[in-house]
Design a protein around this motif. Structure first.
Motif, PDB file in Angstrom:
ATOM      1  N   ARG A   1      25.147  36.922 -25.862  1.00 27.88           N
ATOM      2  CA  ARG A   1      25.985  35.963 -25.143  1.00 27.88           C
ATOM      3  C   ARG A   1      26.854  36.737 -24.153  1.00 27.88           C
ATOM      4  O   ARG A   1      27.535  37.687 -24.528  1.00 27.88           O
ATOM      5  CB  ARG A   1      26.836  35.183 -26.132  1.00 27.88           C
ATOM      6  CG  ARG A   1      25.981  34.336 -27.068  1.00 27.88           C
ATOM      7  CD  ARG A   1      26.823  33.340 -27.808  1.00 27.88           C
ATOM      8  NE  ARG A   1      26.027  32.504 -28.685  1.00 27.88           N
ATOM      9  CZ  ARG A   1      25.335  31.444 -28.277  1.00 27.88           C
ATOM     10  NH1 ARG A   1      25.326  31.108 -26.995  1.00 27.88           N
ATOM     11  NH2 ARG A   1      24.649  30.728 -29.138  1.00 27.88           N
TER      12      ARG A   1
ATOM     13  N   LEU B   1      33.830  36.945 -34.317  1.00 29.98           N
ATOM     14  CA  LEU B   1      32.555  37.355 -34.904  1.00 29.98           C
ATOM     15  C   LEU B   1      32.605  38.841 -35.228  1.00 29.98           C
ATOM     16  O   LEU B   1      33.046  39.649 -34.412  1.00 29.98           O
ATOM     17  CB  LEU B   1      31.417  37.078 -33.921  1.00 29.98           C
ATOM     18  CG  LEU B   1      31.234  35.618 -33.520  1.00 29.98           C
ATOM     19  CD1 LEU B   1      30.115  35.515 -32.488  1.00 29.98           C
ATOM     20  CD2 LEU B   1      30.915  34.758 -34.734  1.00 29.98           C
TER      21      LEU B   1
ATOM     22  N   SER C   1      34.785  30.684 -29.849  1.00 28.57           N
ATOM     23  CA  SER C   1      33.792  30.780 -30.928  1.00 28.57           C
ATOM     24  C   SER C   1      33.300  32.210 -31.118  1.00 28.57           C
ATOM     25  O   SER C   1      32.723  32.531 -32.156  1.00 28.57           O
ATOM     26  CB  SER C   1      32.595  29.865 -30.638  1.00 28.57           C
ATOM     27  OG  SER C   1      31.834  30.374 -29.554  1.00 28.57           O
ATOM     28  N   GLN C   2      33.512  33.049 -30.112  1.00 27.42           N
ATOM     29  CA  GLN C   2      32.966  34.402 -30.174  1.00 27.42           C
ATOM     30  C   GLN C   2      33.996  35.453 -30.578  1.00 27.42           C
ATOM     31  O   GLN C   2      33.642  36.583 -30.908  1.00 27.42           O
ATOM     32  CB  GLN C   2      32.382  34.786 -28.798  1.00 27.42           C
ATOM     33  CG  GLN C   2      31.406  33.767 -28.226  1.00 27.42           C
ATOM     34  CD  GLN C   2      30.177  33.598 -29.099  1.00 27.42           C
ATOM     35  OE1 GLN C   2      29.433  34.534 -29.330  1.00 27.42           O
ATOM     36  NE2 GLN C   2      29.990  32.383 -29.626  1.00 27.42           N
TER      37      GLN C   2
ATOM     38  N   GLY D   1      29.294  29.760 -27.241  1.00 26.36           N
ATOM     39  CA  GLY D   1      28.386  29.616 -28.374  1.00 26.36           C
ATOM     40  C   GLY D   1      27.499  28.396 -28.258  1.00 26.36           C
ATOM     41  O   GLY D   1      27.174  27.945 -27.153  1.00 26.36           O
ATOM     42  N   SER D   2      27.114  27.833 -29.379  1.00 27.21           N
ATOM     43  CA  SER D   2      26.090  26.784 -29.376  1.00 27.21           C
ATOM     44  C   SER D   2      26.585  25.500 -28.720  1.00 27.21           C
ATOM     45  O   SER D   2      25.783  24.700 -28.247  1.00 27.21           O
ATOM     46  CB  SER D   2      25.606  26.512 -30.798  1.00 27.21           C
ATOM     47  OG  SER D   2      26.705  26.190 -31.620  1.00 27.21           O
TER      48      SER D   2
ATOM     49  N   LYS E   1      29.898  40.532 -35.808  1.00 31.55           N
ATOM     50  CA  LYS E   1      28.740  41.052 -35.075  1.00 31.55           C
ATOM     51  C   LYS E   1      28.454  40.073 -33.943  1.00 31.55           C
ATOM     52  O   LYS E   1      28.427  38.866 -34.194  1.00 31.55           O
ATOM     53  CB  LYS E   1      27.522  41.098 -36.009  1.00 31.55           C
ATOM     54  CG  LYS E   1      26.823  42.445 -36.085  1.00 31.55           C
ATOM     55  CD  LYS E   1      25.603  42.361 -36.971  1.00 31.55           C
ATOM     56  CE  LYS E   1      24.376  41.880 -36.209  1.00 31.55           C
ATOM     57  NZ  LYS E   1      23.167  41.876 -37.039  1.00 31.55           N
ATOM     58  N   PRO E   2      28.265  40.547 -32.716  1.00 32.10           N
ATOM     59  CA  PRO E   2      27.956  39.606 -31.628  1.00 32.10           C
ATOM     60  C   PRO E   2      26.740  38.769 -31.986  1.00 32.10           C
ATOM     61  O   PRO E   2      25.781  39.273 -32.565  1.00 32.10           O
ATOM     62  CB  PRO E   2      27.636  40.532 -30.443  1.00 32.10           C
ATOM     63  CG  PRO E   2      28.224  41.846 -30.785  1.00 32.10           C
ATOM     64  CD  PRO E   2      28.230  41.951 -32.279  1.00 32.10           C
ATOM     65  N   GLU E   3      26.771  37.484 -31.668  1.00 37.26           N
ATOM     66  CA  GLU E   3      25.618  36.644 -31.987  1.00 37.26           C
ATOM     67  C   GLU E   3      24.706  36.520 -30.775  1.00 37.26           C
ATOM     68  O   GLU E   3      25.125  36.734 -29.634  1.00 37.26           O
ATOM     69  CB  GLU E   3      26.068  35.266 -32.486  1.00 37.26           C
ATOM     70  CG  GLU E   3      26.698  34.387 -31.435  1.00 37.26           C
ATOM     71  CD  GLU E   3      27.035  32.984 -31.949  1.00 37.26           C
ATOM     72  OE1 GLU E   3      27.256  32.809 -33.156  1.00 37.26           O
ATOM     73  OE2 GLU E   3      27.068  32.057 -31.123  1.00 37.26           O
ATOM     74  N   LEU E   4      23.466  36.184 -31.048  1.00 41.04           N
ATOM     75  CA  LEU E   4      22.505  35.958 -29.969  1.00 41.04           C
ATOM     76  C   LEU E   4      22.450  34.471 -29.648  1.00 41.04           C
ATOM     77  O   LEU E   4      22.810  33.630 -30.471  1.00 41.04           O
ATOM     78  CB  LEU E   4      21.123  36.458 -30.378  1.00 41.04           C
ATOM     79  CG  LEU E   4      21.015  37.959 -30.675  1.00 41.04           C
ATOM     80  CD1 LEU E   4      19.588  38.310 -31.100  1.00 41.04           C
ATOM     81  CD2 LEU E   4      21.397  38.782 -29.444  1.00 41.04           C
ATOM     82  N   GLY E   5      21.992  34.175 -28.455  1.00 38.60           N
ATOM     83  CA  GLY E   5      21.839  32.777 -28.070  1.00 38.60           C
ATOM     84  C   GLY E   5      20.683  32.633 -27.113  1.00 38.60           C
ATOM     85  O   GLY E   5      20.116  33.622 -26.653  1.00 38.60           O
TER      86      GLY E   5
END
Lengths: 338, 338
Positions: free
Chosen positions: A261, B253, B249-250, B226-227, B255-259
């Protein structure tokens, strides 16, 4: 003149990278121009990344090509029969006439070919859509200014190679990303880019970009997307501008891929991303082609063409282009200009 | 007046959501203003999402708060001692004076509190940074226009609740996304949003948004990322503008999330994403606060505050705000205004 018209139609919607069997070469009766119409004989066909998107049924900016329909594509051709006083026989025209040897049109969708001393094929790249895309994308959308560090992906391709050269002419520092050592050599040694790297043999894109752009990145002109584009974000400078021209890395994926992201970087850097389509900017053709033509004539702007011979070679040329087989502009010669 | 100054410092860099133990309440000697300086007694402290980013060491627009340093934060307070002719005792001021009861400053970083008939606490939201963020973000960055469909995330929060109301005043259709049914009820019934949904109980965000925005989305004001943000892209209209204000939302975290990769939508829709920081737009304070104040006075703009009492409650109020516990603006009352 043959009595039949050879055409390439869409035989099947590709899954992943298109295959030659997704296309069909057919012979149709020679079309006849009605009153007000003209018959155009194709000389060169341009194969471009956007065609991949038009072969699918996903969301897009234009309707998909129908199964059995002639593939969409831009052609430069010669008027061979005219029932329209605006066009005399022998006139050169360019337009979206499709993957075929002959096309009938009322001419409303054509533009004149004003290539001057340059080869007529340049009407399909530097003096056509690729040139306009590069010009508008870099100068209007990304607002590149003297002293900016500009990064361009697919830098040895039809659009990227022009983007980098316009940026150099405008006093920017230019780094190109390409898919082979010979392409990197081409953009640096022949086209005068300040640097570049081969993403296929580079492990850490961001680290390599940081070496090549020690002051960060002001402008990123994106033809590719995916992990190459991800790598740019940590290096954006304050007020950076990203122009999204294409996302070729994503067009042939059978399943959409995930990525990091990136939007938080935009806040930190007050940066902007703008998607654009050249078709919204046709009003800029006169100025763009005048400048591009002058730069080409003076030798400041260099172009390289890669030409496949014969309409039947179009699918292979197109598939090769999607895989990055071309350096510079990929064209298909459909007939000799007499 | 006490002889000591209570302060809240950063005790540890948080991992994920901050904990109360990441903060430390300390007592320091009362600071004394040197010549040219003033002593300000804090009345209200604002807790805001940006503080989370300043607690970490990641890339940011400003240096992180050092371990042991007083937490950064905007305060409205009263001048109680002045060695500076620009400020008389009793004057109300606002500025980044930190999480503490008293602060000494030369006043160059303060702004006057011009709340008129409104409570002085509004200088920390609708007539302060949150209001300016909403005003500049919606009108300058996203260029919302009459008839636009505007979507805002964190819609019941300090910024989002103002964004939606400004959009309504400007003749937009406004949909808000929030994290509880009572927040959705608040934005629709009390604030006059055209619709909204609770993302915590909604399965398909895009589908729900499509129902609420049948003509698509012209403007998306993003506080969340985010989502929720992913869901907006398939519904963008031609020429859509996205303002990236926050990505709450980030922030927590581990761990960084993927999207999903979203940039291709920008091409199709010729859409723009612009990140911005309110600190670049302080020149717009006079116009923004004049308009916001007039709308508030006339009842067209409503505000809700949630107030925690006592400096020692600031960490819990901050952590709650990060989790969405607040409806409207979360404040901490540090002292009564006499």
């Amino acid at each position: 003149m043959t009595a039949t018209n050879r055409q390439i139609t869409l035989a099947a919607r590709p899954v992943g990278l298109p295959k030659e069997t997704d296309f069909r070469l057919i012979e149709s009766p020679m079309p006849e121009p009605a009153p007000g119409e003209i018959l155009v004989r194709s000389l060169f066909l341009s194969v471009d990344p956007y065609m991949r998107a038009r072969m699918g049924e996903g969301p897009n900016y234009a309707d998909p090509v129908g199964i059995g329909d002639v593939m969409v594509g831009e052609v430069v051709g010669e008027v061979v029969e005219s029932n329209n006083p605006r066009f005399s026989e022998g006139t050169l025209v360019a337009g979206l006439l499709g993957w075929q040897e002959y096309a009938v049109t009322d001419g409303s969708d054509l533009r004149p070919v004003l290539t001057g001393e340059a080869p007529i094929s340049t009407a399909l790249h530097v003096l056509g859509m690729a040139g306009l895309t590069a010009y508008v994308g870099l100068l209007d959308i990304c607002q590149a200014r003297e002293g900016d560090t500009v990064v361009v992906s697919a830098a040895a391709g039809a659009v990227g190679s022009i983007v980098g050269q316009i940026a150099r002419i405008h006093g920017c520092r230019v780094i190109g990303i390409a898919g082979s050592d010979s392409k990197v050599e081409f953009i640096v040694k022949e086209l005068g880019f300040d640097g570049g790297f081969n993403y296929k043999t580079t492990e850490h894109y961001t680290r390599r970009l940081a070496e090549l752009c020690p002051d960060g990145i002001d402008v990123y002109f994106d033809n590719v997307g995916g992990s190459i584009t991800d790598a740019v974000f940590p290096l954006l400078r304050l007020g950076a501008r990203i122009g999204i021209c294409g996302q070729i890395s994503q067009y042939n994926l059978e399943k959409p891929e995930l990525g990091p992201r990136l939007l938080a970087y935009l806040i930190i850097k007050r940066a902007r991303i703008q998607g654009f389509l050249v078709t919204d900017h046709f009003d800029r053709y006169p100025q763009a082609t005048a400048e591009l033509g002058a730069w080409m004539a003076s030798g400041r702007l260099k172009v390289r063409e890669q030409i496949a011979d014969g309409l039947e070679k179009a699918p292979a040329a197109f598939i090769g282009m999607l895989q990055g087989a071309n350096t510079g502009k990929q064209l298909v010669r459909i007939a000799e200009h007499e």
